[in-house]
Design a protein around this motif. Structure first.
Motif, mmCIF file in Angstrom:
data_model
loop_
_atom_site.group_PDB
_atom_site.id
_atom_site.type_symbol
_atom_site.label_atom_id
_atom_site.label_comp_id
_atom_site.label_asym_id
_atom_site.label_seq_id
_atom_site.Cartn_x
_atom_site.Cartn_y
_atom_site.Cartn_z
ATOM 1 N N PRO A 339 -28.002 -36.073 -8.782
ATOM 2 C CA PRO A 339 -26.907 -34.877 -8.867
ATOM 3 C C PRO A 339 -27.317 -33.818 -9.844
ATOM 4 C CG PRO A 339 -26.691 -36.941 -10.356
ATOM 5 C CD PRO A 339 -27.885 -37.148 -9.533
ATOM 6 N N LEU A 340 -26.981 -32.683 -9.698
ATOM 7 C CA LEU A 340 -27.313 -31.549 -10.481
ATOM 8 C C LEU A 340 -26.365 -30.854 -11.362
ATOM 9 C CD1 LEU A 340 -29.212 -29.328 -7.829
ATOM 10 C CD2 LEU A 340 -30.068 -31.005 -9.335
ATOM 11 N N ARG A 341 -24.929 -31.240 -11.462
ATOM 12 C CA ARG A 341 -23.852 -31.126 -12.435
ATOM 13 C C ARG A 341 -23.168 -32.207 -12.816
ATOM 14 N NH1 ARG A 341 -24.078 -25.284 -13.869
ATOM 15 N NH2 ARG A 341 -25.289 -24.313 -12.405
ATOM 16 N N LYS A 342 -22.708 -32.225 -14.021
ATOM 17 C CA LYS A 342 -22.020 -33.199 -14.521
ATOM 18 C C LYS A 342 -20.550 -32.890 -14.126
ATOM 19 C CE LYS A 342 -25.120 -33.203 -18.897
ATOM 20 N NZ LYS A 342 -25.074 -33.008 -20.066
ATOM 21 N N SER A 343 -19.793 -33.663 -14.707
ATOM 22 C CA SER A 343 -18.211 -33.533 -14.180
ATOM 23 C C SER A 343 -17.638 -32.369 -14.794
ATOM 24 C CB SER A 343 -17.521 -34.760 -14.843
ATOM 25 O OG SER A 343 -17.355 -35.086 -16.087
ATOM 26 N N ASP A 344 -18.374 -31.775 -16.072
ATOM 27 C CA ASP A 344 -17.834 -30.778 -16.772
ATOM 28 C C ASP A 344 -18.184 -29.424 -16.282
ATOM 29 O OD1 ASP A 344 -20.101 -30.879 -17.760
ATOM 30 O OD2 ASP A 344 -19.547 -31.017 -19.726
ATOM 31 N N GLY A 345 -19.123 -29.478 -15.386
ATOM 32 C CA GLY A 345 -19.891 -28.352 -14.575
ATOM 33 C C GLY A 345 -20.989 -27.992 -15.313
ATOM 34 N N THR A 346 -21.532 -28.431 -16.265
ATOM 35 C CA THR A 346 -22.715 -28.075 -16.892
ATOM 36 C C THR A 346 -23.758 -28.770 -16.256
ATOM 37 O OG1 THR A 346 -22.453 -29.871 -18.522
ATOM 38 C CG2 THR A 346 -21.718 -27.671 -19.164
ATOM 39 N N GLY A 347 -25.104 -28.385 -16.521
ATOM 40 C CA GLY A 347 -26.408 -28.886 -15.526
ATOM 41 C C GLY A 347 -26.723 -30.329 -16.224
ATOM 42 N N THR A 348 -27.174 -31.375 -15.269
ATOM 43 C CA THR A 348 -27.623 -32.383 -15.789
ATOM 44 C C THR A 348 -28.932 -32.078 -16.423
ATOM 45 O OG1 THR A 348 -28.849 -32.811 -13.605
ATOM 46 C CG2 THR A 348 -26.376 -33.536 -13.724
ATOM 47 N N TYR A 349 -29.565 -33.298 -17.207
ATOM 48 C CA TYR A 349 -30.645 -32.962 -17.688
ATOM 49 C C TYR A 349 -31.586 -32.700 -16.905
ATOM 50 C CZ TYR A 349 -34.670 -34.716 -20.851
ATOM 51 O OH TYR A 349 -35.851 -34.806 -21.603
ATOM 52 N N PHE A 350 -31.640 -33.437 -15.744
ATOM 53 C CA PHE A 350 -32.498 -33.353 -14.475
ATOM 54 C C PHE A 350 -32.504 -31.812 -14.000
ATOM 55 C CE2 PHE A 350 -33.352 -33.599 -9.785
ATOM 56 C CZ PHE A 350 -34.676 -33.703 -9.770
ATOM 57 N N ALA A 351 -31.321 -31.134 -13.768
ATOM 58 C CA ALA A 351 -31.108 -30.002 -13.389
ATOM 59 C C ALA A 351 -31.858 -28.818 -14.157
ATOM 60 C CB ALA A 351 -29.743 -29.638 -13.315
ATOM 61 N N ASN A 352 -31.335 -29.110 -15.508
ATOM 62 C CA ASN A 352 -32.188 -28.228 -16.657
ATOM 63 C C ASN A 352 -33.599 -28.332 -16.421
ATOM 64 O OD1 ASN A 352 -29.631 -27.415 -17.259
ATOM 65 N ND2 ASN A 352 -29.670 -28.648 -19.317
ATOM 66 N N ASP A 353 -34.057 -29.525 -16.273
ATOM 67 C CA ASP A 353 -35.526 -29.529 -16.131
ATOM 68 C C ASP A 353 -36.371 -28.721 -14.720
ATOM 69 O OD1 ASP A 353 -36.406 -30.928 -18.233
ATOM 70 O OD2 ASP A 353 -36.555 -32.777 -17.557
ATOM 71 N N ILE A 354 -35.458 -28.798 -13.791
ATOM 72 C CA ILE A 354 -35.700 -27.951 -12.678
ATOM 73 C C ILE A 354 -35.902 -26.532 -12.969
ATOM 74 C CG2 ILE A 354 -34.995 -27.432 -10.223
ATOM 75 C CD1 ILE A 354 -33.635 -29.934 -9.682
ATOM 76 N N ALA A 355 -35.012 -26.060 -13.855
ATOM 77 C CA ALA A 355 -34.883 -24.713 -14.156
ATOM 78 C C ALA A 355 -36.053 -24.339 -15.038
ATOM 79 C CB ALA A 355 -33.746 -24.253 -15.096
ATOM 80 N N ASN A 356 -36.464 -25.411 -15.860
ATOM 81 C CA ASN A 356 -37.647 -25.332 -16.576
ATOM 82 C C ASN A 356 -38.925 -25.036 -15.738
ATOM 83 O OD1 ASN A 356 -39.815 -25.400 -18.753
ATOM 84 N ND2 ASN A 356 -39.674 -27.705 -18.430
ATOM 85 N N HIS A 357 -38.955 -25.760 -14.524
ATOM 86 C CA HIS A 357 -40.266 -25.641 -13.691
ATOM 87 C C HIS A 357 -40.274 -24.496 -12.790
ATOM 88 C CE1 HIS A 357 -40.576 -29.956 -15.284
ATOM 89 N NE2 HIS A 357 -41.656 -29.869 -14.777
ATOM 90 N N LEU A 358 -39.215 -24.111 -12.516
ATOM 91 C CA LEU A 358 -38.920 -23.128 -11.737
ATOM 92 C C LEU A 358 -39.531 -21.858 -12.774
ATOM 93 C CD1 LEU A 358 -38.058 -21.123 -9.483
ATOM 94 C CD2 LEU A 358 -35.907 -20.924 -10.406
ATOM 95 N N HIS A 359 -39.121 -21.912 -13.993
ATOM 96 C CA HIS A 359 -39.834 -20.986 -14.972
ATOM 97 C C HIS A 359 -41.289 -20.826 -14.836
ATOM 98 C CE1 HIS A 359 -40.324 -19.423 -19.120
ATOM 99 N NE2 HIS A 359 -40.153 -18.494 -18.502
ATOM 100 N N LYS A 360 -41.864 -22.060 -14.980
ATOM 101 C CA LYS A 360 -43.245 -22.365 -14.959
ATOM 102 C C LYS A 360 -43.938 -21.722 -13.737
ATOM 103 C CE LYS A 360 -42.949 -26.644 -17.198
ATOM 104 N NZ LYS A 360 -43.497 -26.256 -18.534
ATOM 105 N N LEU A 361 -43.415 -21.940 -12.453
ATOM 106 C CA LEU A 361 -43.874 -21.526 -11.211
ATOM 107 C C LEU A 361 -43.579 -19.982 -11.126
ATOM 108 C CD1 LEU A 361 -42.305 -24.162 -8.810
ATOM 109 C CD2 LEU A 361 -44.647 -24.188 -9.671
ATOM 110 N N GLU A 362 -42.736 -19.494 -11.738
ATOM 111 C CA GLU A 362 -42.375 -17.952 -11.663
ATOM 112 C C GLU A 362 -43.651 -17.212 -12.523
ATOM 113 O OE1 GLU A 362 -37.651 -17.583 -11.095
ATOM 114 O OE2 GLU A 362 -38.663 -17.383 -12.899
#
Length: 596
Positions: A339-362
């Motif tokens: 899962p990428l989103r919690k019930s409140d709509g914010t990102g899961t811990y994993f989703a935020n880590d995906i964002a971090n890794h996209l930043h590295k790749l960029e």
């Protein structure tokens, strides 16, 4: 196919591998170059078998349609004709063992002396950009020994990759978003109210915040005082009571995270660790990196809405099925989609880590390396899946896991920190035994093996203490060179070396010439502990020679009546000191000039 001569390469293992490949190519001219890709030249497991061994005949036999022993015999005959090889013999199912000429081994000392501490600098990385992320502790308290091992392993690994010719960025990912940081802000606010002289009890305040007070360490008292100095009573209600969180949560959180990160940087600096880049999780979220990552994955058809199966161990009564935004992690080797989103709509811990890794790749990294605690082992597959999906499989993610460290004194577990209370603070450990002892000791075990940090052993002056044993070898080298007037390495590189004929002298030279190969192998395996092991073995070879000189006067390093032999032995001593310094530099340890 022309092979470089050993003089063209500091790494004689690489040079002899090239010789073996060239010989095979002459024997098998119809084979394509890629057929030789898995050829290796390594130290044999048993030194009695020679100086080197190659699997060359075994790995090409199938493509050549020849029996490995027959091909090994033909290869051994060709390698025997090389001027640097004293003997080449087929062995076992298709290996070839090599014994090098003593003159060739001695000829490597000038190579080492001219290179100095840069001896062993490799070509494996080919300048590829690699991001090494390590430590990345939540900014919720002081650094402790649990962080220390990952900090040392990550820093030494980054140094090792740099020596192997990678372009390395040392990165710290600041986990400054989420519930833990909010809890930290609440605890800091309580210390602020205390600094204002609140009449509330801690229990009364804890009842006003969700989840109660989770961080109560004394380390937050200075933060509370600093908040008072900056804001006065503006963040509190009358009577120094809690104000509405909307008035204080953001400024207190930001101020406290900054204060904690400053303390973390200071602790890491005391350990000799300095990162190139600090990346904020909150900043990435604020700039929309999570949404960018979701859009990219969605464009690849890797996001869908669905309901996950109940987690293992959950009964149907405990499980509330809910449609979620899911990443197709199973397409990349993970056990379940994530899962990428919690019930409140914010990102899961994993989703935020995906964002971090996209930043590295960029930012254009060719490889990513993480150093994590062993408790994150279950997280590896999903993160590798995400990186593979984001990069279309082009950028590998390596994860090095570090096990826990148990600090003992007199055989008993210790807690050295009054400030921390329940754990050993990093700064206290450094104050107790010194930065270099901490760094070296943390690398004396493979990262994923549990280790015991014995405060008595690490300051003991005996061969059982690897820190002392290696430093003592360097100090002995320096004492010999000082006694001889500190001759320059350039001058020693020109001296005749024929006097170096004793088995202990040749064994030491053999060890020195294995340093470039050790760097290459350790970098490829992401195992910086191999450097500590190598230095210990090198120190042992040097101490053996030193002790032989005490028993046999003809082997002493300095002999007034034999100036040529003395200079040859000084060349060996200087080369040994240079390689010890080269290895200690990778470990981030300062060599000592003398020991009292």
């Amino acid at each position: 196919m022309m092979a470089p001569t050993p003089a063209d390469h500091d790494d004689i293992f690489a040079a002899l591998r090239a010789r073996a490949v060239s010989a095979l190519a002459e024997l098998l001219p119809d084979l394509p170059a890629e057929a030789f890709a898995r050829v290796q030249m390594e130290p044999p497991r048993d030194p009695a078998h020679g100086d080197m061994a190659t699997n060359a005949a075994m790995v090409v036999a199938k493509a050549a349609r020849q029996p490995p022993p027959k091909l090994a015999a033909a290869l051994a005959e060709r390698l025997s004709a090389l001027p640097e090889v004293a003997e080449a013999a087929p062995a076992g199912p298709g290996f070839v063992n090599l014994r090098l000429r003593e003159g060739f081994l001695r000829d490597q000392l000038p190579v080492i002396l001219r290179a100095g501490e840069s001896y062993g600098d490799g070509t494996t990385g080919q300048g590829r950009r690699v991001d090494v992320e390590y430590v990345s502790a939540n900014p919720t308290g002081p650094m402790h020994v649990g962080h220390c091992r990952g900090a040392v392993v990550g820093d030494a690994l980054a140094n090792l990759l740099t020596k192997a010719n990678y372009a390395v960025t040392k990165e710290y990912y600041v986990n400054d978003a989420g519930a833990q940081v909010q809890a930290l802000a609440q605890a800091a606010y309580w210390r602020y109210l205390q600094a204002l002289g609140t009449a509330m009890t801690e229990e009364d305040f804890a009842a006003t915040v969700p989840g109660g007070l989770q961080y109560g360490g004394d380390y937050l008292a200075p933060v509370g005082e600093a908040l008072k100095e900056r804001h006065g009573d503006a963040l509190a209600a009358s009577g120094a009571r809690p104000a509405d969180p909307s008035l204080w949560l953001d400024p207190v959180r930001d101020f406290t995270v900054d204060a904690m990160m400053a303390a973390i940087r200071d602790d890491l600096a005391a350990l000799g660790v300095r990162h190139d880049v600090f990346v904020s999780e909150r900043a990435l979220i604020a700039e929309g990196k999570l949404e960018q990552a979701e859009a990219l994955l969605a464009s690849k058809g890797l996001i869908y809405h669905g309901i996950l199966e109940p987690p293992k161990g959950k009964t149907p009564e405990d499980w509330e099925p809910r449609e979620q935004e899911l990443f197709r992690a199973t397409q990349f080797g993970d056990e379940v989609d994530r899962p990428l989103r919690k019930s409140d709509g914010t990102g899961t811990y994993f989703a935020n880590d995906i964002a971090n890794h996209l930043h590295k790749l960029e930012r254009g990294f060719s490889e990513l390396v993480h150093v994590w605690g062993a408790d994150h082992g279950g997280y590896v597959k999903r993160m590798k899946a995400a990186v593979s999906a984001l990069s279309d499989g082009k950028v590998p993610l390596d994860v090095v896991l570090t096990q826990i460290v148990r600090v003992v004194k007199n055989g008993e577990p210790v807690r050295m920190s009054k400030r921390a209370g329940t754990y050993v603070a990093l700064r206290d450990l450094i104050d107790e035994v010194g930065r270099d002892a901490v760094r070296f000791t943390m690398l004396t075990r493979k990262a994923d093996a549990q280790m015991e940090f014995d405060l008595d052993k690490v300051v003991e002056q005996s061969r059982d203490n690897p820190v002392f044993y290696v430093q003592y070898a360097h100090a002995r080298c320096r004492s010999v060179l000082r006694a001889a007037g500190d001759p320059s390495a350039a001058d020693l590189a020109e001296t005749p070396l024929d006097a170096l004929a004793d088995p202990a002298e040749l064994a030491l030279i053999r060890r020195l010439t294995a340093w470039p190969r050790t760097v290459e192998a350790a970098a490829e395996a992401r195992e910086p502990h191999r450097i500590a092991f190598f230095l210990h073995d090198l120190a042992a070879d040097f101490h053996v020679l030193w002790n032989k000189g005490r028993e046999d006067a003809t082997l002493r390093f300095i002999q007034g009546d034999e100036p040529e032999a003395t200079r040859g032995r000084l060349a060996l001593v200087a080369a040994t000191a240079a390689v010890v310094r080269s290895g200690l530099a990778v470990m981030g340890v300062t060599p000592v000039e003398e020991m009292r």
